[in-house]
Design a protein around this motif. Sequence first.
Motif, mmCIF file in Angstrom:
data_model
loop_
_atom_site.group_PDB
_atom_site.id
_atom_site.type_symbol
_atom_site.label_atom_id
_atom_site.label_comp_id
_atom_site.label_asym_id
_atom_site.label_seq_id
_atom_site.Cartn_x
_atom_site.Cartn_y
_atom_site.Cartn_z
ATOM 1 N N ASN A 255 0.831 -1.200 0.000
ATOM 2 C CA ASN A 255 0.000 0.000 0.000
ATOM 3 C C ASN A 255 0.871 1.256 0.000
ATOM 4 O O ASN A 255 1.908 1.302 0.671
ATOM 5 C CB ASN A 255 -0.914 0.027 1.232
ATOM 6 N N ARG A 259 -0.470 8.796 3.653
ATOM 7 C CA ARG A 259 -0.930 9.529 4.828
ATOM 8 C C ARG A 259 0.216 9.887 5.763
ATOM 9 O O ARG A 259 0.183 10.920 6.430
ATOM 10 C CB ARG A 259 -1.945 8.694 5.611
ATOM 11 N N SER A 277 -10.311 10.778 1.894
ATOM 12 C CA SER A 277 -9.185 9.893 2.188
ATOM 13 C C SER A 277 -9.573 8.432 1.994
ATOM 14 O O SER A 277 -8.795 7.628 1.461
ATOM 15 C CB SER A 277 -8.700 10.115 3.627
ATOM 16 N N ASP A 281 -7.891 5.815 -0.653
ATOM 17 C CA ASP A 281 -7.327 4.543 -0.193
ATOM 18 C C ASP A 281 -7.860 3.370 -1.012
ATOM 19 O O ASP A 281 -7.117 2.456 -1.380
ATOM 20 C CB ASP A 281 -7.661 4.325 1.288
ATOM 21 N N GLU A 285 -5.781 0.677 -3.803
ATOM 22 C CA GLU A 285 -5.581 -0.685 -3.303
ATOM 23 C C GLU A 285 -4.737 -1.494 -4.302
ATOM 24 O O GLU A 285 -5.114 -1.606 -5.477
ATOM 25 C CB GLU A 285 -6.921 -1.381 -3.111
#
Length: 363
Positions: A255, A259, A277, A281, A285
Amino acid sequence: MPLPLNNLSAFHNDVFQETQLGQLCGRKELFRERYLILRMLGRGGFGVTFLARDWSLPGKPLCAIKQLCPRVSAPSALETARRRFQREAKVLALLGSHSRIPSLLDYFVLEEEFYLIQEYVRGMTLARLIRRYGCQSETVVKNWLREMLLLLEYVHSNGAIHRDIKPQNVIRCEDDGRLVLIDFGAVKEQLVKVLELSTKCTTTHFVGTAGFAPPEQMALRPVYGSDLYALGMTCLYLLSGKAPLEFDRDRMSSNVQWRTSEGFRGTERIALSKSFSTILDKMLEPSLQRRYQSAAEILADLDSLLPRDDLFRCLNQAPAPPKEEPPSVVEHLSSIERMARSIRESKARRDRKTPKQNLPRTC
């Protein structure tokens, strides 16, 4: 006048010496008795693009001529490449009917070279915009993402995968401000496959850009979700100004640790809403099964979550305290004076169209 080749870098010098378009660049001689080659626009691993004028049309409009590589010389391989090139060019011509994709004006094979003639979009790439104006806010990136998702819905609904979404391949048109997606990779991928078959060798080349391409695309198995991953990485670039390979990755899950990366926005940390956010995300992936499967899914999440963000910000903003008169002044006003003051303030509120809760209450 021909361009002074001695002033060009070695990287570009071979293009002007070894390609027909390069040799015509800056000269009065027309390519195919139609196109006046003006200058080189860009060069990549699969071809080179020149800016030209079409002298056969009224007004001599500008166009972009893309010469695709590599060359295919074996007769059987050339015929296969020609068929695949024509098939993918027809798909590109269909997609070009959309206002955010350059129109395909012509395509042909000439002396074992493959050419695409496309509409020239005058504007600036997102990569150049970020270099010039700096990182963008969450609101700007959300609006950009929505535009691109609507476009990808159209692209994917026609069975096409872009394969190389990145800031360099998105242009903000200076005429009307629309975003235009350029440099589709399907035609290039077919020519690479033919080259591999003709040379009887397996290569590790793939159509895409390292960092923007997800794992399945690196393994030469791109799907619709691959474009969504690249779109997410492009959002990170717009927010941070950092290329994908500058971010750390988790060793176990792969990943992108966007952040927690230091200096995500220079010396600042960017503050994104929780909903946005979460969307980023899921777009980023590495696992195709856990990633968004379609542009429509992301649009649905944007539509359902963004209004909540707006409401949340409104509810958490304390109203400005009322500007009340000092008690000593109010207490000594007569009833007539208070009524006159109330009428004046009510009229002022209407004139200024100021919400009542922000004004003092005088009863």
